[in-house]
Design a protein around this motif. Structure first.
Motif, PDB file in Angstrom:
ATOM      1  N   PHE A  41      11.657  31.284   3.916  1.00 27.02           N
ATOM      2  CA  PHE A  41      10.751  30.743   4.928  1.00 27.02           C
ATOM      3  C   PHE A  41       9.999  29.527   4.385  1.00 27.02           C
ATOM      4  O   PHE A  41       9.599  28.648   5.135  1.00 27.02           O
ATOM      5  CB  PHE A  41       9.779  31.831   5.397  1.00 27.02           C
ATOM      6  N   ASP A  42       9.832  29.460   3.067  1.00 27.23           N
ATOM      7  CA  ASP A  42       9.169  28.302   2.461  1.00 27.23           C
ATOM      8  C   ASP A  42       9.884  26.989   2.794  1.00 27.23           C
ATOM      9  O   ASP A  42       9.276  25.930   2.781  1.00 27.23           O
ATOM     10  CB  ASP A  42       9.109  28.450   0.941  1.00 27.23           C
ATOM     11  N   ILE A  66       9.489  24.333   6.396  1.00 24.33           N
ATOM     12  CA  ILE A  66       8.636  23.152   6.452  1.00 24.33           C
ATOM     13  C   ILE A  66       9.461  21.862   6.363  1.00 24.33           C
ATOM     14  O   ILE A  66       9.056  20.815   6.848  1.00 24.33           O
ATOM     15  CB  ILE A  66       7.534  23.212   5.366  1.00 24.33           C
ATOM     16  N   GLY A 102       8.672  20.979  10.714  1.00 17.50           N
ATOM     17  CA  GLY A 102       8.472  22.380  10.379  1.00 17.50           C
ATOM     18  C   GLY A 102       8.993  23.301  11.462  1.00 17.50           C
ATOM     19  O   GLY A 102       8.456  24.392  11.662  1.00 17.50           O
ATOM     20  N   PHE A 134      11.938  29.199  14.197  1.00 16.12           N
ATOM     21  CA  PHE A 134      11.090  29.494  13.048  1.00 16.12           C
ATOM     22  C   PHE A 134      10.232  28.258  12.825  1.00 16.12           C
ATOM     23  O   PHE A 134      10.726  27.132  12.862  1.00 16.12           O
ATOM     24  CB  PHE A 134      11.939  29.792  11.817  1.00 16.12           C
ATOM     25  N   ASN A 135       8.929  28.470  12.603  1.00 17.97           N
ATOM     26  CA  ASN A 135       7.990  27.360  12.534  1.00 17.97           C
ATOM     27  C   ASN A 135       7.068  27.499  11.338  1.00 17.97           C
ATOM     28  O   ASN A 135       6.599  28.607  11.034  1.00 17.97           O
ATOM     29  CB  ASN A 135       7.129  27.341  13.810  1.00 17.97           C
ATOM     30  N   ALA A 136       6.814  26.383  10.675  1.00 19.22           N
ATOM     31  CA  ALA A 136       5.860  26.327   9.568  1.00 19.22           C
ATOM     32  C   ALA A 136       5.080  25.033   9.731  1.00 19.22           C
ATOM     33  O   ALA A 136       5.592  23.948   9.453  1.00 19.22           O
ATOM     34  CB  ALA A 136       6.587  26.371   8.221  1.00 19.22           C
ATOM     35  N   ASN A 188      -2.327  24.405  13.769  1.00 19.27           N
ATOM     36  CA  ASN A 188      -2.771  25.009  12.523  1.00 19.27           C
ATOM     37  C   ASN A 188      -4.171  24.465  12.248  1.00 19.27           C
ATOM     38  O   ASN A 188      -4.335  23.300  11.922  1.00 19.27           O
ATOM     39  CB  ASN A 188      -1.820  24.654  11.379  1.00 19.27           C
ATOM     40  N   GLU A 214      -0.283  26.881   5.379  1.00 20.78           N
ATOM     41  CA  GLU A 214       0.662  26.730   6.475  1.00 20.78           C
ATOM     42  C   GLU A 214       0.443  27.824   7.519  1.00 20.78           C
ATOM     43  O   GLU A 214       0.094  28.953   7.177  1.00 20.78           O
ATOM     44  CB  GLU A 214       2.110  26.857   5.972  1.00 20.78           C
ATOM     45  N   ARG A 228       2.592  29.974   9.875  1.00 20.28           N
ATOM     46  CA  ARG A 228       3.992  30.351  10.050  1.00 20.28           C
ATOM     47  C   ARG A 228       4.123  31.297  11.236  1.00 20.28           C
ATOM     48  O   ARG A 228       3.378  32.262  11.347  1.00 20.28           O
ATOM     49  CB  ARG A 228       4.520  31.014   8.789  1.00 20.28           C
TER      50      ARG A 228
END
Length: 144
Positions: A13-14, A17, A32, A49-51, A107, A113, A115
């Motif tokens: 997941f890192d 971004i 992201g 999937f979002n960051a 955010n 971040e 997530r």
């Protein structure tokens, strides 16, 4: 790929971004963001999937014509703005947003971040039948 399943590994997941998505109509880019349907065939929903970095938000407010969105927040903190109302969100928050609602997410953290996963599915596609009524046991299992 088998006839009955498809598997993909999107990685850590890192790394989300480092992905981005550019809308074809407006040419606006969301950094992201990674749509799962880019890597696996989905026929009943879309999943992203979002960051988001601190201070980041979707560069446009939006709504949908047919699809509700379920936002599942995994870490960080921020706000969802729905029809002009700002709602605080954090790890564990889940929001279902109806298609006609104007929405955005930001955010609001200064150093972490935000997530989250977004699942889009056609409104009323499950009708009144619950998903738990769709499952059918096919064999007894006593151990793995």
């Amino acid at each position: 790929m088998s006839d009955n399943y498809e598997l993909v590994n999107i990685g850590k997941f890192d790394n989300i971004i480092n992905h981005s998505f550019t809308l074809p109509d407006s040419k606006k880019t969301i950094f992201g963001k990674m749509f799962l349907n880019d890597d696996i065939t989905l026929t009943g929903s879309e999943i992203s999937f979002n960051a988001f970095r601190p201070g980041q938000f979707i560069p446009f407010d939006h709504k949908h014509t047919h699809y509700e969105e379920i936002y599942i927040f995994l870490s960080g903190s921020g706000e969802c703005e729905i029809d002009g109302k700002k709602i605080p969100v954090k790890e564990g928050s889940v929001i279902n947003i109806q298609p006609e609602a104007v929405r955005n997410v930001c955010n609001t953290s200064s150093d972490i971040e935000l997530r989250f996963i977004v699942i889009q599915t056609k409104k009323d596609s499950m009708n009144s039948e619950k998903l738990t009524h769709d499952g059918v046991g096919v064999s007894q299992r006593d151990q793995w």
